[in-house]
Enzyme design. Structure first.
Site, PDB file in Angstrom:
ATOM      1  N   SER A 119       9.147   0.199  -6.307  1.00 47.05           N
ATOM      2  CA  SER A 119       8.450  -0.211  -7.522  1.00 47.05           C
ATOM      3  C   SER A 119       9.413  -0.984  -8.426  1.00 47.05           C
ATOM      4  O   SER A 119       9.996  -1.965  -7.998  1.00 47.05           O
ATOM      5  CB  SER A 119       7.855   1.029  -8.201  1.00 47.05           C
ATOM      6  N   ASP A 224      -2.449   0.446  -2.120  1.00 48.76           N
ATOM      7  CA  ASP A 224      -1.662   0.555  -3.352  1.00 48.76           C
ATOM      8  C   ASP A 224      -2.485   0.046  -4.537  1.00 48.76           C
ATOM      9  O   ASP A 224      -2.808  -1.148  -4.594  1.00 48.76           O
ATOM     10  CB  ASP A 224      -0.379  -0.265  -3.224  1.00 48.76           C
ATOM     11  N   HIS A 252       0.832   3.674  -3.542  1.00 47.84           N
ATOM     12  CA  HIS A 252       2.069   3.257  -4.191  1.00 47.84           C
ATOM     13  C   HIS A 252       3.243   4.148  -3.788  1.00 47.84           C
ATOM     14  O   HIS A 252       4.375   3.678  -3.673  1.00 47.84           O
ATOM     15  CB  HIS A 252       1.874   3.267  -5.711  1.00 47.84           C
TER      16      HIS A 252
END
Length: 272
Positions: A119, A224, A252
């Site tokens: 991320s 995601d 995610h």
């Protein structure tokens, strides 16, 4: 004599395989880190927004091959156990995190290493690899983007109010920051990531991608909800020689949900 030597060897291995933790003074702050493994191949884990080794990389610190790798996870400044200072989000916060990460690894004695970035940590990893090509052996990123689109902005604003999150999603962050502080830091992050929409094409680090020269693996969860699929495709196109793996059921946090599969993929890639 053979038993004595073997006993000393196993004691030495156990001493270094078990996780150790500490703090290192880096660029004016105390960065918390955890280290495990005895392998010659050093690997840095970079957590996501508001993330830490505790919240983001438990299965990796526990189960990545400790004879093959020396694994280092850290809490970026203002996150997790690297507080104080309180986290802020100036326009260069990804660059700042990348410099902190490099300087931490140098302070720990690593002149060359691979990195795993999730991320926001993946964005930091992109910056780090582009700015320090001589230091990075290989790179794995997932759930990451090089620019902020209007679609992304809508996603960020939709999740800005943490009171609408499920209790299960809030709990790790509330445990880390407290129920009163967490919403404030999260709101600051939403504002911080949104500021990139004022740059040309919403660029966070688009211009840096051609400077990445290490072997790079991009992983994407097809389900995601945070990162639309055009982002990993963009990274694949603009990072020379990179490859993309799509997990059809991944979201995610695919490295947590599918930890065994993820760890095996990463080990194979790093060991090639």
């Amino acid at each position: 004599m053979l038993y004595t030597r073997w006993h000393r060897y196993t004691q030495h291995v156990q001493q270094h395989v078990f996780l150790t933790a500490g703090r290192q003074h880096i660029n004016g702050v105390q960065l918390y880190y955890e280290r495990t493994g005895i392998g010659k191949h050093a690997v840095l884990l970079i957590p996501g927004a508001l993330g830490s080794t505790l919240t983001d990389f438990g299965p990796q610190l526990k189960s990545l091959n400790k004879e093959m790798f020396t694994i280092v996870g850290f809490d970026p400044r203002g996150y997790g156990r690297s507080r104080p200072p309180e986290r802020d989000f100036p326009p260069n916060f990804f660059e700042r995190d990348a410099k902190d990460a490099v300087d931490l690894m140098k302070a720990l004695g690593f002149s060359r290493f691979s990195l795993l970035g999730w991320s926001d940590g993946g964005i930091t990893g992109l910056v780090l690899a582009a700015r320090n090509p001589e230091l990075i052996h290989k790179m794995v990123v997932w759930g990451s983007n090089a620019y902020v689109s209007q679609q992304d902005l809508s996603i960020y604003h939709a999740i800005s109010d943490v009171s609408k999150w499920s209790a299960r999603m809030r709990k790790p962050m509330e445990d880390m920051y407290g129920a009163e502080v967490f919403p404030k830091i999260w709101k600051a992050w939403v504002d911080g990531i949104s500021q990139f929409t004022h740059r040309p094409e919403g660029s966070i680090c688009m211009e840096l991608l051609p400077h990445i020269c290490c072997p790079s693996l991009i992983i994407h969860g097809e389900k995601d909800p945070m990162v639309p699929s055009f982002h990993p495709q963009y990274l694949l196109k603009h990072i020379k020689g990179s490859r993309l793996h799509v997990n059809p059921e991944g979201k995610h946090n695919l490295h947590l949900r599918f930890a065994t599969e993820f760890n095996k993929m990463v080990e194979d890639f790093l060991d090639e």
